[in-house]
Scaffold this active site. Structure first.
Site, PDB file in Angstrom:
ATOM      1  CD  GLU A   1      52.394   3.986  69.419  1.00 19.92           C
ATOM      2  OE1 GLU A   1      52.248   4.981  69.729  1.00 19.92           O
ATOM      3  OE2 GLU A   1      53.543   3.473  69.875  1.00 19.92           O
TER       4      GLU A   1
ATOM      5  CE  LYS B   1      51.123   7.586  72.932  1.00 22.06           C
ATOM      6  NZ  LYS B   1      51.589   7.094  71.679  1.00 22.06           N
TER       7      LYS B   1
ATOM      8  CB  CYS C   1      53.686   4.595  73.164  1.00 20.19           C
ATOM      9  SG  CYS C   1      55.701   4.660  72.314  1.00 20.19           S
TER      10      CYS C   1
END
Length: 280
Positions: free
Chosen positions: A56, A129, A169
């Site tokens: 990321e 995301k 994440c």
């Protein structure tokens, strides 16, 4: 929340597939970060990797969160996207481009986006995301929603490893996202976990996602002290379907390699057929 699947292919062709997760300690200089990523992609390809994933924020981690907005690119064009396509083609690898900032529907925000390119440099998947990180303890504070617009689609695609799910994440804390993939052989999770939360939860959550979904998990991470002073947990790792850690790098730039074995995958699923036993 909708679902996007680029192919129904669920099994890798042939034998084992070497996969590589890259760890970086990115700073505010995009050009320097891309040069580091390019070098590490080359190392992974030279070691036989067919599928390579970056962490990321691999092109940019700055002390000013607004830099993401300043460096955002329009979908389909821009130096970061060109770098990813060129690197995939030049090294002959499938490349998962960690995340980069793309233009969002709101002027002062970005989408935190993973792009996937095949070994010919053609884009085959995009994931924005979905879950945005927020954390506060003492002076340590993060609020991704201030600069990032969340995605809505669950994405899986057909890679050399077979059916592959994309996540980023903080998504790691939401097991319903991974169930929404259906049956996949590999989950890829580019990350920039904080030192505080990573030390407490990173390994146990990655192993849990591998165990409960009976698949491999590859988690390329940011790992170390960044020029801004931010410290990320690192511990880039690859986990097998039994929850065993196959390879890990604690901190600093590097390449983490392991072989995804379809025979091992089938054996674990046969001995513990939990995916077939689901009722909800």
């Amino acid at each position: 929340m909708s679902s996007q699947q680029t192919s129904s292919d669920s099994a890798p062709a042939g034998g084992t597939i070497r996969i590589a997760a890259i760890q970086t300690v990115s700073g505010p200089d995009v050009g320097e970060n891309l040069a580091t990523a390019g070098r590490l992609i080359g190392e992974a390809a030279a070691a036989g990797a067919r599928l390579v994933a970056l962490p990321e924020y691999f092109p940019l981690i700055s002390g000013d969160e607004r830099d993401k907005v300043r460096f955002r690119e329009t979908d389909g064009e821009g130096p970061i996207q060109s770098f990813l396509a060129d690197a995939a083609r030049r090294h002959g690898v499938w490349l998962v481009g960690g995340t980069l900032p793309l233009v969002a529907g709101v002027d002062d925000k970005v989408r935190n986006t993973t792009l996937v390119f095949d070994d010919q440099g053609r884009r085959v998947a995009r994931y924005d995301k979905i879950h945005l990180f927020g954390f506060q303890r003492g002076s340590e504070r993060y609020d991704e929603a201030a600069t990032i617009e969340p995605g809505r689609e669950v994405v899986r695609f057909a890679s050399p490893a077979g059916s592959t799910g994309l996540s980023v994440c903080y998504d790691l804390r939401f097991p319903e996202l991974f169930r929404a993939f259906g049956e996949v052989n590999l989950i890829i999770l580019p990350s920039a976990f904080t030192y505080t939360t990573g030390r407490a939860h990173w390994e146990v959550l990655l192993r849990a996602r591998a165990i409960e979904n009976l698949c491999y998990v590859m988690a390329p991470a940011q790992g170390g002290r960044h020029p801004s002073g931010r410290v990320t947990w690192g511990h880039t790792m690859i986990v097998d379907p039994w929850g065993e850690i196959l390879a890990c790098q604690d901190e600093g730039p590097g390449v983490v390699l392991a072989d995804l074995d379809p025979v091992r995958l089938a054996s674990v699923r046969e001995s513990l057929p939990a995916l077939r036993h689901r009722r909800l």
